[in-house]
Design a protein around this motif. Structure first.
Motif, mmCIF file in Angstrom:
data_model
loop_
_atom_site.group_PDB
_atom_site.id
_atom_site.type_symbol
_atom_site.label_atom_id
_atom_site.label_comp_id
_atom_site.label_asym_id
_atom_site.label_seq_id
_atom_site.Cartn_x
_atom_site.Cartn_y
_atom_site.Cartn_z
ATOM 1 N N LYS A 188 0.817 -1.212 0.000
ATOM 2 C CA LYS A 188 0.000 0.000 0.000
ATOM 3 C C LYS A 188 0.850 1.261 0.000
ATOM 4 C CE LYS A 188 -3.857 -2.257 2.359
ATOM 5 N NZ LYS A 188 -4.727 -2.275 3.564
ATOM 6 N N GLU A 189 2.106 1.105 0.437
ATOM 7 C CA GLU A 189 3.002 2.259 0.488
ATOM 8 C C GLU A 189 3.656 2.545 -0.860
ATOM 9 O OE1 GLU A 189 5.452 -1.352 1.058
ATOM 10 O OE2 GLU A 189 3.498 -0.658 1.756
ATOM 11 N N GLY A 190 3.280 1.785 -1.899
ATOM 12 C CA GLY A 190 3.798 2.038 -3.240
ATOM 13 C C GLY A 190 5.140 1.399 -3.512
ATOM 14 N N ARG A 191 5.366 0.199 -2.954
ATOM 15 C CA ARG A 191 6.611 -0.518 -3.212
ATOM 16 C C ARG A 191 6.320 -1.976 -3.528
ATOM 17 N NH1 ARG A 191 11.060 2.248 -2.534
ATOM 18 N NH2 ARG A 191 12.341 0.380 -2.788
ATOM 19 N N LEU A 192 7.145 -2.516 -4.425
ATOM 20 C CA LEU A 192 7.160 -3.943 -4.702
ATOM 21 C C LEU A 192 8.200 -4.581 -3.796
ATOM 22 C CD1 LEU A 192 6.666 -6.541 -6.423
ATOM 23 C CD2 LEU A 192 8.484 -5.716 -7.929
ATOM 24 N N THR A 193 7.825 -5.648 -3.103
ATOM 25 C CA THR A 193 8.762 -6.396 -2.274
ATOM 26 C C THR A 193 8.549 -7.885 -2.511
ATOM 27 O OG1 THR A 193 7.221 -6.451 -0.403
ATOM 28 C CG2 THR A 193 8.808 -4.629 -0.456
ATOM 29 N N GLY A 194 9.534 -8.680 -2.153
ATOM 30 C CA GLY A 194 9.379 -10.125 -2.272
ATOM 31 C C GLY A 194 10.658 -10.810 -2.671
ATOM 32 N N SER A 195 10.501 -11.916 -3.396
ATOM 33 C CA SER A 195 11.630 -12.715 -3.849
ATOM 34 C C SER A 195 11.442 -13.067 -5.309
ATOM 35 C CB SER A 195 11.734 -14.008 -3.033
ATOM 36 O OG SER A 195 12.687 -14.887 -3.604
ATOM 37 N N LEU A 196 12.540 -13.028 -6.070
ATOM 38 C CA LEU A 196 12.495 -13.415 -7.485
ATOM 39 C C LEU A 196 12.806 -14.897 -7.675
ATOM 40 C CD1 LEU A 196 14.267 -10.360 -9.180
ATOM 41 C CD2 LEU A 196 11.813 -10.821 -8.943
ATOM 42 N N GLY A 197 12.925 -15.615 -6.581
ATOM 43 C CA GLY A 197 13.249 -17.034 -6.667
ATOM 44 C C GLY A 197 14.367 -17.400 -5.720
ATOM 45 N N ALA A 203 11.386 -2.393 -5.021
ATOM 46 C CA ALA A 203 11.382 -1.340 -6.036
ATOM 47 C C ALA A 203 10.180 -0.448 -5.827
ATOM 48 C CB ALA A 203 11.333 -1.936 -7.444
ATOM 49 N N PRO A 204 10.314 0.850 -6.105
ATOM 50 C CA PRO A 204 9.131 1.725 -6.097
ATOM 51 C C PRO A 204 8.152 1.239 -7.168
ATOM 52 C CG PRO A 204 11.171 2.991 -6.199
ATOM 53 C CD PRO A 204 11.545 1.576 -6.456
ATOM 54 N N ALA A 205 6.867 1.297 -6.870
ATOM 55 C CA ALA A 205 5.859 0.823 -7.824
ATOM 56 C C ALA A 205 4.718 1.828 -7.917
ATOM 57 C CB ALA A 205 5.319 -0.539 -7.398
ATOM 58 N N LYS A 206 4.537 2.368 -9.116
ATOM 59 C CA LYS A 206 3.412 3.267 -9.372
ATOM 60 C C LYS A 206 2.334 2.475 -10.100
ATOM 61 C CE LYS A 206 2.068 7.572 -11.665
ATOM 62 N NZ LYS A 206 2.524 8.709 -12.517
ATOM 63 N N ILE A 207 1.179 2.372 -9.484
ATOM 64 C CA ILE A 207 0.105 1.532 -10.015
ATOM 65 C C ILE A 207 -1.072 2.397 -10.445
ATOM 66 C CG2 ILE A 207 -1.518 -0.322 -9.477
ATOM 67 C CD1 ILE A 207 0.515 -1.283 -7.383
ATOM 68 N N THR A 208 -1.506 2.219 -11.689
ATOM 69 C CA THR A 208 -2.727 2.858 -12.173
ATOM 70 C C THR A 208 -3.753 1.761 -12.433
ATOM 71 O OG1 THR A 208 -2.009 2.760 -14.489
ATOM 72 C CG2 THR A 208 -1.395 4.717 -13.224
ATOM 73 N N LEU A 214 7.640 0.388 -12.495
ATOM 74 C CA LEU A 214 8.596 0.186 -11.416
ATOM 75 C C LEU A 214 9.754 1.159 -11.540
ATOM 76 C CD1 LEU A 214 8.785 -3.722 -11.306
ATOM 77 C CD2 LEU A 214 7.403 -2.206 -9.879
ATOM 78 N N GLY A 215 10.242 1.614 -10.392
ATOM 79 C CA GLY A 215 11.458 2.408 -10.369
ATOM 80 C C GLY A 215 12.668 1.496 -10.329
ATOM 81 N N ALA A 216 13.778 2.011 -9.836
ATOM 82 C CA ALA A 216 15.011 1.216 -9.784
ATOM 83 C C ALA A 216 14.815 -0.024 -8.916
ATOM 84 C CB ALA A 216 16.145 2.070 -9.232
ATOM 85 N N ILE A 217 15.160 -1.187 -9.485
ATOM 86 C CA ILE A 217 14.991 -2.457 -8.783
ATOM 87 C C ILE A 217 16.266 -2.777 -8.001
ATOM 88 C CG2 ILE A 217 14.573 -4.932 -9.047
ATOM 89 C CD1 ILE A 217 13.061 -4.293 -11.629
ATOM 90 N N ALA A 218 16.118 -3.047 -6.715
ATOM 91 C CA ALA A 218 17.256 -3.421 -5.880
ATOM 92 C C ALA A 218 17.077 -4.866 -5.401
ATOM 93 C CB ALA A 218 17.367 -2.488 -4.680
ATOM 94 N N THR A 219 18.154 -5.641 -5.415
ATOM 95 C CA THR A 219 18.099 -7.028 -4.952
ATOM 96 C C THR A 219 19.276 -7.312 -4.034
ATOM 97 O OG1 THR A 219 19.433 -7.975 -6.751
ATOM 98 C CG2 THR A 219 17.074 -7.714 -7.156
ATOM 99 N N THR A 220 19.124 -8.356 -3.237
ATOM 100 C CA THR A 220 20.263 -8.873 -2.489
ATOM 101 C C THR A 220 21.175 -9.615 -3.465
ATOM 102 O OG1 THR A 220 18.969 -10.846 -1.929
ATOM 103 C CG2 THR A 220 18.963 -9.026 -0.336
#
Length: 267
Positions: A188-197, A203-208, A214-220
């Motif tokens: 709800k805060e406008g971010r994508l979180t989780g795991s890619l596998g 990443a910031p996520a703007k949803i219409t 998505l903005g810049a994607i950061a990963t471990t």
């Protein structure tokens, strides 16, 4: 000369009254063959809880579901593959005619369940609807499918588990050994979180209404096994650029401008 005409009219009226009375009595008579109302299952969504085949009951894997549309079509997921069928409802009888199933490779236990489900969910089945449960049973009572009413899931706030990769209109299986590893949540805060596998992603996520940007994607930077890294690479590429999304009850479909993307299930 007036009497014959009057008598004829009286006889005609008497005949009409008699026919009307007979018709009323026939409609009201018990056992007159009145039709059983159709089960109200069109436009419904179900979680597949279990399947019984030839007296052997198997609990469904996560993600097994069935949707019965208003147009006599059904689609669902066996817990591995997507399938489609035609469904005709006549009273409390459903006639199911499977028509297609995808060919994603399944782990052995899910493959066994899938075979049992597709066999049990075929032909004329007696339907019993009680509270939020629907049971479909074969005429001999030895096979059937147990269903529980399924609520829809919103895009935002739902944990989505990736279950297939898309290339255009074609759904492909996940790399063997990576099933259930990729999970994404649009917060709800406008971010994508989780795991890619394997690695965590944010990443910031703007949803219409229909798009995700998505903005810049950061990963471990953990080292991953082959299948998990393969899945992660494909998902990372699919998340690049503006994305189009669609939520069908509890199924999320995400694609980029080239038709690359994935499907995911709620929960």
């Amino acid at each position: 000369m007036q009497k014959p005409r009057t008598l004829a009219a009286a006889l005609a009226v008497s005949a009409l009254v008699l026919l009307s009375a007979c018709g009323t009595e026939q409609g009201a008579a018990p056992g007159s063959g009145a039709e059983t109302p159709d089960l109200p299952v069109q436009g419904s969504h179900w979680t597949i809880a279990a399947v019984t085949l030839d007296g052997v009951r198997s609990v469904a894997p996560p993600g097994a579901r069935l949707e019965i549309a208003e147009n006599g079509r059904a689609q669902g997921n066996t817990g591995c593959n997507h399938f489609g069928a035609a469904v005709a409802v006549n009273g409390d009888t459903l006639t199911v005619s499977p028509e297609e199933v995808t060919e994603i490779g399944c782990p052995a236990d899910r493959e066994r369940f899938e075979r049992a489900l597709l066999k049990a969910l075929t032909g004329k089945l007696d339907g019993a609807l009680k509270d939020k449960a629907l049971t479909l049973t074969s005429a001999d009572g030895r096979s059937g499918v147990e269903l529980a009413a399924e609520t829809g899931a919103p895009l935002v706030g739902t944990a989505w588990t990736v279950d297939a990769l898309l290339t255009g209109d074609t759904a492909g299986s996940l790399p063997a050994g990576s099933e259930g590893k990729a999970k994404l949540t649009f917060g709800k805060e406008g971010r994508l979180t989780g795991s890619l596998g394997c690695n965590r992603v944010t990443a910031p996520a703007k949803i219409t209404d229909r798009t995700i940007t998505l903005g810049a994607i950061a990963t471990t930077r953990m080292m991953c096994t082959g299948p998990q890294m393969e899945l992660e690479t494909q998902l990372y590429d699919a998340l690049d650029g503006p994305l189009t999304y669609r939520v069908d009850h509890r199924t999320l479909t995400v694609t980029d401008a080239d038709g690359q993307g994935f499907t995911a299930q709620a929960g």
